[in-house]
Write a protein that holds these residues in place. Structure first.
Motif, short mmCIF file in Angstrom:
data_model
loop_
_atom_site.label_atom_id
_atom_site.label_comp_id
_atom_site.label_asym_id
_atom_site.label_seq_id
_atom_site.Cartn_x
_atom_site.Cartn_y
_atom_site.Cartn_z
N MET A 48 0.81 -1.22 0.00
CA MET A 48 0.00 0.00 0.00
C MET A 48 0.84 1.27 0.00
SD MET A 48 -2.97 1.59 2.34
CE MET A 48 -1.76 2.39 3.30
N LEU A 49 1.96 1.24 0.75
CA LEU A 49 2.79 2.44 0.78
C LEU A 49 3.34 2.74 -0.61
CD1 LEU A 49 4.64 2.05 4.15
CD2 LEU A 49 2.76 3.57 3.57
N ILE A 50 3.74 1.68 -1.32
CA ILE A 50 4.30 1.88 -2.65
C ILE A 50 3.20 2.32 -3.62
CG2 ILE A 50 5.29 0.62 -4.61
CD1 ILE A 50 7.01 -0.88 -2.57
N TRP A 51 2.03 1.68 -3.51
CA TRP A 51 0.89 2.04 -4.35
C TRP A 51 0.51 3.50 -4.12
CZ3 TRP A 51 -4.00 3.48 -2.56
CH2 TRP A 51 -5.00 3.57 -3.54
N TYR A 52 0.49 3.90 -2.84
CA TYR A 52 0.02 5.23 -2.52
C TYR A 52 1.01 6.31 -2.96
CZ TYR A 52 -3.32 8.23 -0.29
OH TYR A 52 -4.31 9.15 -0.09
N ALA A 53 2.31 6.04 -2.70
CA ALA A 53 3.31 7.04 -3.04
C ALA A 53 3.43 7.18 -4.56
CB ALA A 53 4.66 6.66 -2.45
N ASN A 54 3.18 6.06 -5.26
CA ASN A 54 3.16 6.08 -6.72
C ASN A 54 4.46 6.64 -7.30
OD1 ASN A 54 2.03 5.51 -9.13
ND2 ASN A 54 0.77 7.35 -9.27
N ASN A 55 5.56 6.12 -6.73
CA ASN A 55 6.89 6.54 -7.17
C ASN A 55 7.39 5.50 -8.17
OD1 ASN A 55 9.63 6.88 -7.40
ND2 ASN A 55 9.94 7.39 -5.25
N GLY A 56 7.68 5.93 -9.38
CA GLY A 56 8.02 5.00 -10.46
C GLY A 56 9.09 3.99 -10.13
N GLU A 57 10.10 4.40 -9.37
CA GLU A 57 11.18 3.49 -9.02
C GLU A 57 10.66 2.33 -8.17
OE1 GLU A 57 14.57 5.23 -7.13
OE2 GLU A 57 14.58 6.88 -8.54
N GLU A 58 9.61 2.60 -7.42
CA GLU A 58 9.10 1.58 -6.51
C GLU A 58 7.94 0.78 -7.11
OE1 GLU A 58 8.09 3.88 -3.10
OE2 GLU A 58 10.15 3.96 -2.36
N THR A 59 7.03 1.48 -7.78
CA THR A 59 5.84 0.77 -8.27
C THR A 59 6.17 -0.24 -9.36
OG1 THR A 59 5.44 2.63 -9.74
CG2 THR A 59 4.10 2.52 -7.76
N ILE A 60 7.30 -0.07 -10.03
CA ILE A 60 7.64 -0.97 -11.12
C ILE A 60 7.68 -2.42 -10.65
CG2 ILE A 60 10.14 -0.71 -10.80
CD1 ILE A 60 10.37 -0.87 -13.86
N TYR A 61 8.07 -2.62 -9.39
CA TYR A 61 8.16 -3.96 -8.83
C TYR A 61 6.80 -4.66 -8.87
CZ TYR A 61 9.42 -7.57 -5.37
OH TYR A 61 9.65 -8.75 -4.71
N PHE A 62 5.76 -3.94 -8.44
CA PHE A 62 4.42 -4.54 -8.42
C PHE A 62 3.76 -4.51 -9.79
CE2 PHE A 62 4.84 -3.50 -3.85
CZ PHE A 62 4.73 -4.80 -3.39
N ARG A 63 4.02 -3.43 -10.54
CA ARG A 63 3.48 -3.33 -11.91
C ARG A 63 3.88 -4.58 -12.71
NH1 ARG A 63 -0.43 -0.54 -13.22
NH2 ARG A 63 -1.04 -2.57 -13.96
N GLU A 64 5.15 -4.88 -12.62
CA GLU A 64 5.72 -6.05 -13.30
C GLU A 64 4.98 -7.33 -12.90
OE1 GLU A 64 8.30 -6.35 -15.37
OE2 GLU A 64 8.52 -8.53 -15.29
N ARG A 65 4.78 -7.51 -11.61
CA ARG A 65 4.19 -8.77 -11.13
C ARG A 65 2.70 -8.83 -11.43
NH1 ARG A 65 8.74 -8.04 -9.07
NH2 ARG A 65 10.01 -9.70 -8.15
N ILE A 66 2.00 -7.71 -11.29
CA ILE A 66 0.55 -7.74 -11.54
C ILE A 66 0.29 -7.94 -13.04
CG2 ILE A 66 -1.56 -6.33 -11.50
CD1 ILE A 66 -0.51 -5.08 -8.90
#
Lengths: 178, 449
Positions: free
Chosen positions: B279-297
């Motif tokens: 949730m913290l990564i989703w909420y902050a929506n920082n490209g460096e971080e969200t890529i991890y979940f974007r990739e997996r989803i």
């Protein structure tokens, strides 16, 4: 003159030790005596099964309250943020499920805990202003009490109970209208 | 029966499992998915054998973690004056003995990294011009990887040997002063502090650094919780098996109930950490971080959502009721589910990142890393990885085979260690408490006394 209207005549024995108490209750079961209640200063391990108490259903009520909290929070937020007052937060969609989860969790816990406390107090008759009469003040200190309802007991039956108390190492036996 | 006897049947079953694992590991060396191979500038075929190396890393990390956590639980319990587990603490001691095997496997991976034999880690290759990896090079390098692994797991194992020998000595020479136990307390408390910090450092190095650009402050706890649930699941399974063979009759429904509570509670704890990270990564929506979940989803949806179903939804709903923790059938089902589920969890932590690194290395696909995304190539995220890659998109038969092999190896060592000492320790000050353990479950009209 003791006021006895609507009260029970309780014969109770006080024990010094929880192990002695457990043995006494086994003996009472053996003699098929009908125990009214047992009072202890702290929860005594193994007492519930000896008294044949059924498992409390409080946690089932807790589950229902919790589920109510889950639904209230989730449906409430879903309605507020999509129908009633849609606002965009940080570019997120109106219906942002991950953002709802912490509040859903909190309301689940809140509903479950408050619901269970209120239910528990209601079951025990503990409402504001109530005055509960104690059999003996020492049962909240260091004595373990076994109580029998002797309101309608014959002398022979009372003798039988006294016999039982003496045979199981009681410290003190008293009678009280309560 | 006070001693476990390692029967030849148990030996041959575990050795058979190991044989399956070795076979599958060898096959996975030769069955590299086509999309992970390429042709170099000089016309030579490039094959990094990523399937083999990821399978080795995945299972080594998973089972080393189970061994580590089992020992950690003993030290935590001693420090917390807990008594309930003492009757079967020898089982956790036996689990801990696998740490040395895990160290050997991790050293193989570390040395292979030195020799550039594998390409598991984004930082392992040429990082020139990559400002993020250059900035992390002080930590993410082969020297620290190798010596960190050696020193940290070495220290764990040293503490483990110390505690184990004290525990065995207590059996022989234990006295009314409980001196052995007091010495164990002195060793247990510092270990918890050391283990708390070092396990985090190791998991960053072993697993999180696969996605070298990415980091999460929740990661260490989250993956350690995964180890914890796996360790409890395996404890329940081995215990029920031992009980069915007539051993550990001292371990009653009461102990199983508490193990079930641990399984339930730590499944929720794992979910809490998983969600906090997400949730913290989703909420902050920082490209460096969200890529991890974007990739997996996007590319690994079954891994991603299956993880939550197996490790949260099912254990939560099944173990919510009191009595399910006392029924062996339910316990076995949930334990198998959670053991597999957390193995699956590590699978999704490890495999997608390696696909990226390998594609990067062989120049295949059009992966952009987080740095480039920031510079405006967002459309390219994950491009080229959406096809099905056997052994990476989902665990295949070879992956399951390697899992079975490692499980066999783990059980072989555990049972071997278990056979070397009495199952129930003598002279432990908390033994009496453990033998009379009672969780206060008063269901029905059972009379316990």
């Amino acid at each position: 003159m003791v006021h006895t209207e609507g009260k029970s005549k309780v014969l109770y024995g006080l024990y010094n030790d929880d192990e002695v108490l457990l043995k006494a209750i086994s003996e009472a079961n053996h003699r098929h005596l009908d125990i009214m209640d047992v009072f202890t200063p702290f929860p005594v391990h193994g007492l519930d099964p000896l008294l044949g108490l059924e498992e409390s259903r409080l946690h089932q009520a807790g589950f229902v309250y919790g589920a109510l909290g889950t639904l209230t929070a989730f449906l409430g937020m879903s309605w507020i943020f999509t129908r009633d007052w849609p606002i965009i937060f940080g570019g997120k969609p109106y219906w942002s499920v991950p953002a709802f989860i912490p509040i859903t969790f909190e309301l689940t816990v809140l509903f479950a805990s408050i619901g269970m406390v209120v239910t528990f107090y209601t079951i025990c008759g503990l409402r504001p202003g109530v005055v509960n009469e104690n059999l003996d003040d020492r049962i909240s200190d260091d004595k373990f009490c076994v109580a029998f309802d002797t309101t309608h007991a014959s002398d022979a039956e009372v003798d039988e109970l006294n016999d039982f108390f003496q045979a199981t190492g009681v410290e003190e036996v008293n009678t009280k209208w309560i | 029966m006070t001693h476990y006897i390692l029967e030849s049947k148990h030996k041959s079953v575990t050795l058979g499992m190991i044989a399956v694992g070795v076979l599958c590991l060898i096959l996975s060396f030769f069955m590299e998915p086509d999309t992970l191979t390429g042709v170099g500038a000089d016309g030579h075929a490039i094959n990094t054998h990523a399937r083999f190396w990821t399978n080795l890393l995945h299972n080594s990390v998973f089972f080393t973690g189970i061994a580590f956590i089992s020992f950690f639980v003993i030290t935590a319990s001693i420090t917390a004056y807990a008594g309930w587990y003492v009757a079967f603490k020898r089982l956790w001691e036996a689990f801990g003995s696998f740490m040395i095997v895990g160290l050997v496997f991790m050293m193989i991976i570390a040395i292979a990294g030195f020799l550039h034999v594998h390409h598991l880690y984004h930082w392992g290759g040429n990082i020139e011009g990559d400002r993020i990896l250059e900035g992390k090079a002080g930590f993410l390098n082969n020297y620290w990887y190798t010596f960190g692994t050696l020193i940290i797991v070495g220290v764990w194992y040293f503490f483990y040997r110390k505690m184990r020998s004290l525990s065995l000595a207590e059996d022989e020479h234990g006295n009314a002063g409980y001196e052995h136990h007091k010495t164990m307390r002195k060793w247990a408390a510092p270990f918890m502090i050391i283990a708390g910090f070092t396990s985090a450092a190791l998991i960053w190095q072993w697993v999180m650094s696969i996605d070298g650009h990415w980091y999460s402050t929740m990661f260490a706890w989250y993956s350690t919780a995964s180890w914890f649930v796996s360790a409890i699941s395996l404890t329940i399974l081995v215990m029920i098996w031992l009980k069915s063979k007539g051993y550990y009759q001292e371990v009653t429904d009461e102990h199983m109930h508490d193990l079930g509570k641990f399984l339930f509670a730590f499944s929720i704890f794992w979910t809490y950490l998983w969600f906090s990270q997400y949730m913290l990564i989703w909420y902050a929506n920082n490209g460096e971080e969200t890529i991890y979940f974007r990739e997996r989803i996007d590319n690994y949806p079954i891994l991603f959502y299956g993880n939550l179903v197996m490790n949260f939804a099912l254990p939560f709903l099944i173990l919510l009721r009191n009595d399910t923790k006392r029924k062996y059938g339910t316990l076995i089902f949930v334990s198998v589910l959670c053991l597999f589920g957390h193995w699956w969890d590590y699978f999704q932590m490890i495999k997608p990142g390696v696909v990226h690194t390998v594609h990067d290395y062989i120049g295949h696909g059009n992966h952009s890393d987080a740095l480039n995304d920031m510079e405006g190539h967002i459309d390219e995220v994950g491009h080229g990885a959406s096809e099905f890659i056997s052994g990476f998109t989902l665990p295949g038969f070879l992956e399951l085979g390697v899992f079975v092999g490692f499980l066999g190896l783990f059980l072989f060592f555990v049972l071997n260690t278990l056979s070397k000492a009495p199952l129930v320790p003598k002279n432990d000050p908390y033994l009496g408490e453990s033998l009379h353990h009672h969780v206060g479950y008063g269901g029905g009209n059972e009379v316990h006394h």
